[in-house]
Structure formats: C-alpha cells, structure tokens
Design a protein around this motif. Structure first.
Motif, PDB file in Angstrom:
ATOM      1  N   TYR A 277       0.833  -1.194   0.000  1.00 35.33           N
ATOM      2  CA  TYR A 277       0.000   0.000   0.000  1.00 35.33           C
ATOM      3  C   TYR A 277       0.878   1.260   0.000  1.00 35.33           C
ATOM      4  N   GLU A 278       0.250   2.367  -0.302  1.00 28.65           N
ATOM      5  CA  GLU A 278       0.925   3.665  -0.305  1.00 28.65           C
ATOM      6  C   GLU A 278       2.150   3.659  -1.215  1.00 28.65           C
ATOM      7  N   CYS A 279       1.951   3.246  -2.449  1.00 24.56           N
ATOM      8  CA  CYS A 279       3.014   3.349  -3.448  1.00 24.56           C
ATOM      9  C   CYS A 279       2.993   4.772  -3.997  1.00 24.56           C
ATOM     10  N   LEU A 280       4.011   5.549  -3.696  1.00 29.20           N
ATOM     11  CA  LEU A 280       4.018   6.979  -3.981  1.00 29.20           C
ATOM     12  C   LEU A 280       5.061   7.323  -5.026  1.00 29.20           C
ATOM     13  N   ARG A 281       4.740   8.274  -5.869  1.00 27.72           N
ATOM     14  CA  ARG A 281       5.697   8.874  -6.803  1.00 27.72           C
ATOM     15  C   ARG A 281       5.081  10.169  -7.311  1.00 27.72           C
ATOM     16  N   LYS A 282       5.731  11.295  -7.023  1.00 29.56           N
ATOM     17  CA  LYS A 282       5.184  12.607  -7.350  1.00 29.56           C
ATOM     18  C   LYS A 282       3.792  12.732  -6.739  1.00 29.56           C
ATOM     19  N   LYS A 283       2.749  12.941  -7.551  1.00 32.54           N
ATOM     20  CA  LYS A 283       1.385  13.061  -7.033  1.00 32.54           C
ATOM     21  C   LYS A 283       0.578  11.785  -7.213  1.00 32.54           C
ATOM     22  N   ALA A 284       1.195  10.718  -7.686  1.00 27.62           N
ATOM     23  CA  ALA A 284       0.497   9.452  -7.895  1.00 27.62           C
ATOM     24  C   ALA A 284       0.459   8.650  -6.596  1.00 27.62           C
ATOM     25  N   ARG A 285      -0.690   7.988  -6.366  1.00 24.16           N
ATOM     26  CA  ARG A 285      -0.899   7.167  -5.182  1.00 24.16           C
ATOM     27  C   ARG A 285      -1.563   5.876  -5.617  1.00 24.16           C
ATOM     28  N   ASP A 287      -1.808   1.163  -4.903  1.00 20.46           N
ATOM     29  CA  ASP A 287      -1.407  -0.064  -4.222  1.00 20.46           C
ATOM     30  C   ASP A 287      -1.191  -1.149  -5.271  1.00 20.46           C
ATOM     31  N   VAL A 288      -0.274  -2.059  -4.984  1.00 18.37           N
ATOM     32  CA  VAL A 288       0.137  -3.095  -5.927  1.00 18.37           C
ATOM     33  C   VAL A 288       0.081  -4.443  -5.218  1.00 18.37           C
TER      34      VAL A 288
END
Length: 400
Positions: A277-285, A287-288
């Motif tokens: 959960y909470e896979c973050l990059r720039k403004k993207a959010r 879960d994988v």
C-alpha cells in the motif's frame, strides 16, 4: 691432526724458522674456523624453532615478549578451533547429515533453521563461524631475533598504513608520467576510465580499514587515506590500477537492508500474494498486489499494460520483473490514481519491486537494492519562484 717438521731444529735457519711459525699459525686458524663451522651447522640443523633458539642464543627482550604472546595466541586459537569442530559435528548430527562433509554453508543454513531470529542486523543473529573469521587477525613479527625491523617504515609506528600511502602516491606519479607521455606523442591509451566503475562501491570504513591493515588509525589518518585514493581515482588512466583501488572498496551489497520482508498471505486458490500500500511517486498514489505463481498477467486499473501509451512508462513497470526473472511467473494487480504517466509508472515500479521481496532469495534481494529498485524516489517538481520565469530560470541580464 698435527704438523710435523722432519728437519732437525739445529739445522733450521732463522728465515726457515720464521716461515715455519707463520705456516703453523695459519694452520691453527683454519682448524678453529672449521670446528666453529661444524658446530654452527649442527646447532642450526638441530634447533629450528624460535623457543629453542632463544635458549641457545641471546635475543632481544622485545622478541621474547612477542614469542610469549604468539604462543598464547596460538594456544587460544587451537582451543577455539577444537570447540568449533565439536560444535559442527553436533550440528551435523542434529540435522541428520554426515559430519565429515558438513560445510560452512551447511552450518549457516542449520543455524538459520534451528535458531530463527527476527533481528534485522545479521551480526546480532546467532552464528557459528570458524575462529579465524570471528577473532581479529594478529600482526606478525616485525623484527628478527636480534631486534632489527623487517619493514623499512617500521619506525613510523604504522608501517602498513604508510606503505599504503606510499604505494598510492607512487601510482599517482606513474599515472602523471603516463599522461604526459601520451600528450607528447598525441596518442590514446585506450578508453579513459572505461574499465573503472565505482558507482556501486564505497571506500572501506575506518573500522574495516583498521581490520585490513591490522593497525589503529586516527580520524585524520583515515581522511588522508580517502584524499589520496580520491586523487588516484580522479586521474584519467586510473583504471590501470583497478586491482589496487578495488582492494580498498566494498560493494553496496554489503550494506544491510533495513526493513523486514513481509510474509505472503494465501487466497482461496492457494496462491501466495503480497499487497504493498501507499506506493508513492510525485502526485500518484496506489497499491500493488503480487501473486505467485502466475502467468505474467498485469492489470492496471482494470486494463493491461496498454494502460500506458508511451514506451518508457511500460518499460518502467516491467523492469523489476525482468530484473528478477519473474516476468512470466507472477501476476500483478495495480490500482493507481493521481499524477501523470511518469509518476504512476514510477509508483507501480516501486510497488512491484517492494512486493517481489517475498519471492526472491537473499542474493537477488541485495542485487535489487544495488540496482535502486527498493529505494523510494522522493523527488517532486520544484515550484516556480516569484519574480522569475521558472523554478531556477532567471530573467535575461542586459547591460543596458
């Protein structure tokens, strides 16, 4: 043996008598020299160890003290080796294997199985290593039985460290001479820095360097070591001394991984899965979820890999699977929102790599860390500043 003069002494002239006494003295000197040689040869053939020689010859107090410490160290290491061999045999019997073919790799595997530990740092976990790996190395004798030092830098107090600096400075001088020669001849000496890749390595720490040199160093001496080595690396043809440089560097794989690897759960079909959960990059959010075993199916917001139109974003998503060799062995399910294609692809890539930790071995995990797959990218777009056209761009300066 004796020297006999058949001529009667009454008929000997003074000159003959002088030559007779001279020959006799030379003969006696040769006899004494021969007897001393035989005696010395017998002694050297019968007494070969230092302790026996110390009884026959007068040696320095420093060497006597060294012999005493060496004997104590050897006795200690023999005792530790004996206990290690007994422990290894017991461990092999507990695992039901042959003690004669039980290797150190089997010992590590048995310790990890019999004494599981959740402590992060491997040095704090139970271990069983040979004594020579556990106890620090001991410096060998630095002088002979007469007290004369072996090393030409003995009186510096730290001969190994200053020999290292001497070798590095000599290599720098040779590289400068090589560069001058190439410039004069207007030639090339191969690919400049082409074979020297130090991106995935670091200089030895102060403690590691002390262990390597078997000498204690100050902070200033360690800084001098790094300065001279950085100077050597910065030269154009430093790759010619690649072996010397890599001797004092360590790979990033030796750095410890700081987070606990999650244990996979199992769904109704019996497949293992891990959700990040909470896979973050720039403004993207987003879960994988990674499921194993699988067929290589990738689902992003209900669509396949064609969710991304550009090739670069698709390669970012697939790269962790190709790197670990699990491209067609696991299934990926992603839910992502916010940001653009680049940010969403970066978030999914990090989530996939984070989930694959539970399905790879320790060696692959370290390789993923070196490749940067497990490092979160915190970079953001820098805001525009007031009074200037962009984040860093400034108005064009005009003299008038």
């Amino acid at each position: 043996m004796s020297l006999v003069l058949k001529t009667s002494l009454k008929k000997i002239t003074p000159i003959t008598k002088y030559y007779y006494s001279h020959v006799k003295s030379v003969y006696m000197q040769n006899v004494r020299a021969y007897s001393n040689t035989v005696k010395t040869t017998n002694e050297s053939s019968n007494f070969t160890d230092w302790e026996t020689l110390s009884k026959k010859k007068k040696i320095s107090k420093a060497m006597k003290a060294y012999l005493e410490r060496a004997r104590e160290h050897d006795d200690f290491m023999k005792k530790q080796q004996f206990e290690y061999n007994i422990g290894k045999r017991h461990l092999a019997n507990m695992m039901g294997e042959d003690p004669e073919t039980f290797t150190q790799k089997d010992v590590d595997r048995a310790i990890e199985y019999l004494f599981p530990s959740g402590i992060y740092d491997p040095a704090a976990r139970p271990l069983m290593k040979p004594p020579e790996e556990v106890f620090p190395a001991r410096k060998a004798a630095e002088f002979d039985e007469a007290g004369r030092p072996h090393h030409f830098l003995f009186y510096t107090g730290k001969p190994n460290f200053f020999k290292l600096l001497y070798d590095a400075a000599e290599n720098i001088q040779l590289l400068n001479q090589l560069e001058d020669k190439i410039i004069r001849k207007k030639e090339t000496a191969g690919n400049v820095n082409g074979e020297l890749n130090l991106n995935n390595t670091l200089w030895l720490t102060k403690e590691q360097l002390e262990q390597h040199l078997v000498e204690k160093l100050t902070d200033l001496e360690y800084e001098n070591f790094k300065l001279v080595m950085e100077r050597l690396v910065s030269l154009p043809y430093s790759y010619k001394y690649k072996d010397f440089i890599e001797k004092y560097r360590k790979t990033l794989m030796s750095q410890k991984f700081a987070l606990e690897i999650p244990k996979p759960k199992y769904d109704e079909e019996g497949r293992a899965f891990v959700t990040t959960y909470e896979c973050l990059r720039k403004k993207a959010r987003g879960d994988v979820t990674v499921r194993s075993p699988g067929t290589g199916l990738i689902s992003i917001n209900g669509k396949d890999i064609t969710y991304f139109e550009d090739t670069q974003s698709k390669e970012q998503v697939i790269f962790p699977l190709i790197f670990t060799g699990l491209q067609n062995k696991v299934d990926i399910e992603c839910h992502i929102e916010g940001g653009g294609p680049s940010g969403q692809a970066g978030a999914i890539r990090w989530g996939i790599a984070w989930g694959l930790r539970s399905f790879v071995d320790k060696k692959m995990l370290e390789a993923m860390q070196v490749a940067g797959l497990l490092t979160r990218d915190h970079r953001r777009r820098e805001r525009k500043k007031p009074g200037q056209p962009g984040a860093r761009k400034k108005p064009t300066w005009k003299k008038r």
